[in-house]
Write a protein that holds these residues in place. Sequence first.
Motif, PDB file in Angstrom:
ATOM      1  N   UNK A 216       0.745  -1.071  -0.040  1.00 49.14           N
ATOM      2  CA  UNK A 216      -0.146   0.069  -0.088  1.00 49.14           C
ATOM      3  C   UNK A 216       1.010   1.268   0.052  1.00 49.14           C
ATOM      4  N   UNK A 217       0.311   2.458  -0.249  1.00 48.54           N
ATOM      5  CA  UNK A 217       1.124   3.567  -0.299  1.00 48.54           C
ATOM      6  C   UNK A 217       1.909   3.919   1.079  1.00 48.54           C
ATOM      7  N   UNK A 218       2.708   4.987   0.878  1.00 44.76           N
ATOM      8  CA  UNK A 218       3.379   5.369   2.039  1.00 44.76           C
ATOM      9  C   UNK A 218       2.726   5.831   3.317  1.00 44.76           C
ATOM     10  N   UNK A 219       2.946   5.469   4.393  1.00 51.56           N
ATOM     11  CA  UNK A 219       2.223   6.024   5.762  1.00 51.56           C
ATOM     12  C   UNK A 219       3.035   7.227   5.996  1.00 51.56           C
ATOM     13  N   UNK A 220       4.029   7.218   5.586  1.00 52.41           N
ATOM     14  CA  UNK A 220       4.856   8.459   6.252  1.00 52.41           C
ATOM     15  C   UNK A 220       5.713   7.901   7.285  1.00 52.41           C
ATOM     16  N   UNK A 221       6.308   8.776   8.126  1.00 52.35           N
ATOM     17  CA  UNK A 221       7.292   8.380   9.035  1.00 52.35           C
ATOM     18  C   UNK A 221       6.423   8.272  10.471  1.00 52.35           C
ATOM     19  N   UNK A 222       6.895   7.186  11.220  1.00 58.99           N
ATOM     20  CA  UNK A 222       6.256   7.139  12.507  1.00 58.99           C
ATOM     21  C   UNK A 222       7.436   8.186  13.304  1.00 58.99           C
ATOM     22  N   UNK A 223       7.163   9.418  13.211  1.00 56.57           N
ATOM     23  CA  UNK A 223       7.779  10.285  13.893  1.00 56.57           C
ATOM     24  C   UNK A 223       7.044  11.649  13.805  1.00 56.57           C
ATOM     25  N   UNK A 224       7.831  12.853  14.555  1.00 53.50           N
ATOM     26  CA  UNK A 224       7.222  14.035  14.445  1.00 53.50           C
ATOM     27  C   UNK A 224       5.725  14.209  14.959  1.00 53.50           C
ATOM     28  N   UNK A 225       5.563  13.119  16.112  1.00 54.55           N
ATOM     29  CA  UNK A 225       4.105  13.151  16.689  1.00 54.55           C
ATOM     30  C   UNK A 225       3.070  13.158  15.801  1.00 54.55           C
ATOM     31  N   UNK A 226       3.251  12.595  14.313  1.00 55.53           N
ATOM     32  CA  UNK A 226       2.342  12.898  13.107  1.00 55.53           C
ATOM     33  C   UNK A 226       1.437  11.771  12.863  1.00 55.53           C
ATOM     34  N   UNK A 227       1.392  10.545  13.452  1.00 62.23           N
ATOM     35  CA  UNK A 227       0.944   9.459  12.830  1.00 62.23           C
ATOM     36  C   UNK A 227      -0.686   9.368  13.209  1.00 62.23           C
ATOM     37  N   UNK A 228      -1.105   9.763  14.433  1.00 57.22           N
ATOM     38  CA  UNK A 228      -2.626   9.745  14.704  1.00 57.22           C
ATOM     39  C   UNK A 228      -3.235  11.053  13.881  1.00 57.22           C
ATOM     40  N   UNK A 229      -2.395  12.122  13.708  1.00 52.59           N
ATOM     41  CA  UNK A 229      -2.784  13.071  12.916  1.00 52.59           C
ATOM     42  C   UNK A 229      -3.008  12.810  11.367  1.00 52.59           C
ATOM     43  N   UNK A 230      -1.832  12.411  10.696  1.00 55.45           N
ATOM     44  CA  UNK A 230      -1.726  12.242   9.402  1.00 55.45           C
ATOM     45  C   UNK A 230      -2.571  10.783   8.754  1.00 55.45           C
ATOM     46  N   UNK A 231      -1.955   9.814   9.499  1.00 48.60           N
ATOM     47  CA  UNK A 231      -2.235   8.513   9.176  1.00 48.60           C
ATOM     48  C   UNK A 231      -3.759   8.146   9.483  1.00 48.60           C
ATOM     49  N   UNK A 232      -4.059   8.820  11.005  1.00 48.78           N
ATOM     50  CA  UNK A 232      -5.404   8.907  11.166  1.00 48.78           C
ATOM     51  C   UNK A 232      -6.447   9.653  10.317  1.00 48.78           C
ATOM     52  N   UNK A 233      -5.663  10.617   9.691  1.00 45.75           N
ATOM     53  CA  UNK A 233      -6.594  11.521   8.740  1.00 45.75           C
ATOM     54  C   UNK A 233      -6.818  10.577   7.618  1.00 45.75           C
ATOM     55  N   UNK A 234      -5.848   9.904   7.109  1.00 46.09           N
ATOM     56  CA  UNK A 234      -5.950   8.997   6.124  1.00 46.09           C
ATOM     57  C   UNK A 234      -7.060   8.015   6.104  1.00 46.09           C
ATOM     58  N   UNK A 235      -6.945   7.366   7.404  1.00 40.91           N
ATOM     59  CA  UNK A 235      -7.942   6.393   7.773  1.00 40.91           C
ATOM     60  C   UNK A 235      -9.285   6.903   7.864  1.00 40.91           C
ATOM     61  N   UNK A 236      -9.225   7.893   8.307  1.00 42.60           N
ATOM     62  CA  UNK A 236     -10.859   8.616   8.572  1.00 42.60           C
ATOM     63  C   UNK A 236     -11.282   8.993   7.020  1.00 42.60           C
ATOM     64  N   UNK A 237     -10.634   9.601   6.296  1.00 42.12           N
ATOM     65  CA  UNK A 237     -10.950  10.026   4.867  1.00 42.12           C
ATOM     66  C   UNK A 237     -11.148   8.635   4.005  1.00 42.12           C
ATOM     67  N   UNK A 238     -10.434   7.457   4.198  1.00 40.15           N
ATOM     68  CA  UNK A 238     -10.728   6.424   3.472  1.00 40.15           C
ATOM     69  C   UNK A 238     -12.060   5.713   3.976  1.00 40.15           C
ATOM     70  N   UNK A 239     -12.275   6.005   5.175  1.00 42.56           N
ATOM     71  CA  UNK A 239     -13.458   5.448   5.947  1.00 42.56           C
ATOM     72  C   UNK A 239     -14.886   6.201   5.162  1.00 42.56           C
ATOM     73  N   UNK A 240     -14.596   7.210   5.163  1.00 46.07           N
ATOM     74  CA  UNK A 240     -15.658   8.382   4.624  1.00 46.07           C
ATOM     75  C   UNK A 240     -15.926   8.154   3.243  1.00 46.07           C
ATOM     76  N   UNK A 241     -14.885   7.851   2.541  1.00 46.01           N
ATOM     77  CA  UNK A 241     -15.020   7.382   1.073  1.00 46.01           C
ATOM     78  C   UNK A 241     -15.915   6.107   0.897  1.00 46.01           C
ATOM     79  N   UNK A 242     -15.419   5.251   1.824  1.00 50.80           N
ATOM     80  CA  UNK A 242     -16.224   3.763   1.947  1.00 50.80           C
ATOM     81  C   UNK A 242     -17.642   3.997   2.272  1.00 50.80           C
ATOM     82  N   UNK A 243     -17.948   4.965   3.270  1.00 54.23           N
ATOM     83  CA  UNK A 243     -18.987   5.031   3.749  1.00 54.23           C
ATOM     84  C   UNK A 243     -19.879   5.536   2.599  1.00 54.23           C
ATOM     85  N   UNK A 244     -19.446   6.534   2.051  1.00 53.28           N
ATOM     86  CA  UNK A 244     -20.131   7.241   0.964  1.00 53.28           C
ATOM     87  C   UNK A 244     -20.581   6.482  -0.010  1.00 53.28           C
TER      88      UNK A 244
END
Lengths: 758, 289
Positions: free
Chosen positions: A525-553
């Motif tokens: 699967x495509x890059x999830x970016x780095x697990x650093x910079x306190x970023x994963x809940x924000x950025x990968x969390x954001x990606x998962x949320x967006x993917x869920x929204x697309x599935x839901x739609x």
Amino acid sequence: MTSTQITSQVRIGDGRVGQSALRPDGTLKVTGEFAYSSDLWHDDMVWGVTLRSPHPHARIVSIDTTAASAVPGVSAVLTADDVPGVNAVGLEHLDTPALATGVVRYEGEPVALVAADHPETARRAAKRIVVDYEVLPALTDPRRALDADAPLVHADGNLVRSMQIRRGDPAPTAPVVVALDFEVGMQDQAFLGPESGLAVPAEDGGVDLFVATQWLHVDQTQICRVLGLPPEKVRLTLAGVGGAFGGREALSVHVHACLLALRTGRPVKMSYARDESFHGHVHRHPAWLRYEFGAQPDGTLVYGKADILFDGGAYASSTAAVVGNGGTLGLGPYAIPNVRVDARGVYTNNPPCGAMRGFGCVQAAFAHEALMDALADRVGVDRVEIRGLNGMRLGDSNITGQVIDSAAPVRELIETVRDMPLPAERSGAADIRELPGGVSNTTHGEGVVRGIGYAVTYKNVGFSEGFDDYSTARVRLEMTAGEPVATVHTAAAEVGQGLITVEQQICRTELGVERVVVHPKDTTVGSGGSTSASRQTYVTGGAVKAACEAVRASVLARVDVPECRLEGDKIVSAHGEVVASLAEVLGSGAVEETVEWRHRPTREIDPETGQGDAHVQYAFSAHRAVVDVDVELGLVKVVALDTAQDVGKAINPDAVIGQIQGGSAQGMGLALMEEIVVTDGHVRNPSFTDYLIPTILDMPPMRIAVLEYADPHAPYGVRGVGEPPTISSGPAVAAAIRAATGRALRRVPVRPEHITGT
Amino acid sequence: MDFLAPTTWAAALAAKAEHPDAVAVAGGTDVMVEINFDRRRPPALLDLTRVPELREWAPEAGRIRLGAGVTYARVIDELGATLPGLAMAARTVGSPQIRNRGTVGGNLGAASPAGDSHPALLAADADVEVASVRGTRRIPVAEFFTGVKRNALAPDELIAAVWITPPAGPQQFCKIGTRNAMVIAVSAFGLALHPARRAVGTGIGSAAPTPRRATAAAGFLAGELEAAGLWESRGELPDALAVEFGARVRDAAAPIDDVRGTAAYRLHTLSVMARRVAGWAWTEYRSAA
């Protein structure tokens, strides 16, 4: 806990965003059954080991592998000559040979590799490799790195990055001026799971690598370049990670295991022992800092100046970004109208330094917080009040001119920790475990003085300065055995922080399902970016949320009723009526969506003025430390380490607390004991015998206030959590020791002899 | 590497006689670390954990005969009241896991200047019982340490036990480390008061090539106590006397600078520790009247 029963199953309605869902890996870890990367096994595997340079700087005259190759059981001995592709890796600069060519630039630099049927055989064979070194003058004092006569570590000079920030009056004056110098020692991430991985050669001429790491895709890019293979032939899967803290952002065993696997045609396992681990990953940059504050007589800051030098060691790794952080964030969470900051990172022949939790802000915070205390004392203002007075607020500009456009509750945070109950005064016959020295029985109260210190910080979340920082998430919804099941697939590394739990919680929240399968983290699967910079809940969390929204739609588009939602195995209208069953709508098919998600863009800063919107989000925290110091012996017992932090939204409150506790302990460790001691380029304490990290007797119970001021720009309002505690805890501890001892203590870690003056 | 695993003491001595270059291993908390780091590769290991005699302790002839294989954890649990100084030292050893494995005999075998047992054994006038197929002898612990990580064992000898007299007076032990648990001594000091013979026992750790006594300091303190009639009167210990005792303990040490601490800091801490423990021990002696 009254319940002893632990279950990974959660009921519908449980385990969603905002609830402390149990980690699926939690039980396995506490029962010792979790498979870490060092547990990887393949029946046909051989073991790889690394021969490393004993010298900080030397020319390699020759390498003779004959004797090593002749050892029975040895299947390969490789040097730089055996690298099929480009012999260069690096996060920001391709300056790091996978195996040394011509010259070694630090003690511990990889020179050759051996694969053998037993790790001991491989180690013995490695010792039979004859390397003829011509020792070169080593540059080991970074303060000399830019001198005209300094030895050159790299041909194009010893400067990695220099940045400057100029704001307001170029020559500001103020009625009150305080200026001090500081020094921060080299901290190690000290993750418990050593670097390890298993490379399995594939029939297509490629390789499958299972490895503990922080960013699979950037690893993949670097490995491909060295192997001379396209990405589809270098497939990575995340193995069990035993902690990271930045130390796995740069490569360790990755390329080496792959080189050996492709040469031998056998699966190759590599796993560092603890001493090798200390040479096998980058450390936190040591720093030398000169700071000056100018203020009004009431303590209001007029200007701030800082000159910061980071020792990057032999290779750049993420030094440039650390300089960026140290510079742009270097004066702390204060509103300062006139600014002059210079930050530099240099090459030396010391161990390479790179990413570690807090990333450039940790070093700066020791300086700006100590200087803030000095200013408070000079103008006669309370140390908490002066932070409230100067602290950033929503709408303020920081020193790069970026407007802080979500909560900046500096005053509230520092006053919250001030207002927490203080620990009881020591009474006469204390348990010695509660005293400095603990069971070592060095005091029964003699010489013990209590001190209190405060610190506050802010830290950028996510990658900065124009970096294209994104994460990819693939989410699928289907019926399995009559039950809706979501599968979430990202390449974002779970390193122990709890990201897989967060991914599950987001899927449950957005798709109304109970069961969420987390697909193994890999490069399919495509890059999830780095697990650093306190970023994963924000950025990968954001990606998962967006993917869920697309599935839901996509699912809801199949029913002709507006404003529906998914709830368990049903589709429910806004009025709560069941519109359809999910089984009817999905049938035997699945709905799958893949989303690449980005946070708001950041900008490069102006090279002359340092002005620009460099960062996407800021996270704030404050600590109050209470210490008992045996001032005669220089021993410290931290009695309390209390904190307040704005996390925007606690996706998993227990996990947030865990991050704050762990981060605080790590910051305290740097203040008190954690230092890689380097003398003339040689690491003197590459072991947990002499690289000390806090034990349970060193770490007090914590009071933690979690504030949730949602960031309107972030998914669910989240703010990165992992780093701020590591930044503000150490300076609070150092301040408390100063308060107890009256000593200046301009260097951390504070050693006992700094307190005793002996 | 041969691995010898005798199950009786006689067999262990025979094995050591036959393989004098075998390295004895008990808890393995020193030996195995050295082997794992490849600092040492002995031709044979002589595992003593299967020898039941070594795991016993018993009172004998007014003393405690502590088998070499008794762990620190058992010293703390079973002998905490009987051998307080040694138990205090044992509590500072490593982690619970290490205390469950490590033994006093092993500490003596490694003979590290930083060994935690040593100052307590020196202060308590312990004797080390060593044995070989040739026979058994007892070595006063002060004569046992012959150099950095070297001891008085002949190549065919093994440590059988330690003999310690249960104290008639107070004992103290303290140790400096840069964290509050699980740390190797930067410096350490053991003290024992022997009121019956009007003597003071001392032991210095991590501040000389070997563990050593502060003999002159001990003689000074005992003599001053005697001269002032304090042994009988159990009067207060004069502050100046405690301070001077600390200074003389410091003067008995010969530390080095290393990654764990500076020589100057080690000397300073010895003076402070010796002063403090003298006070604690004397307070206990007075209150025992």
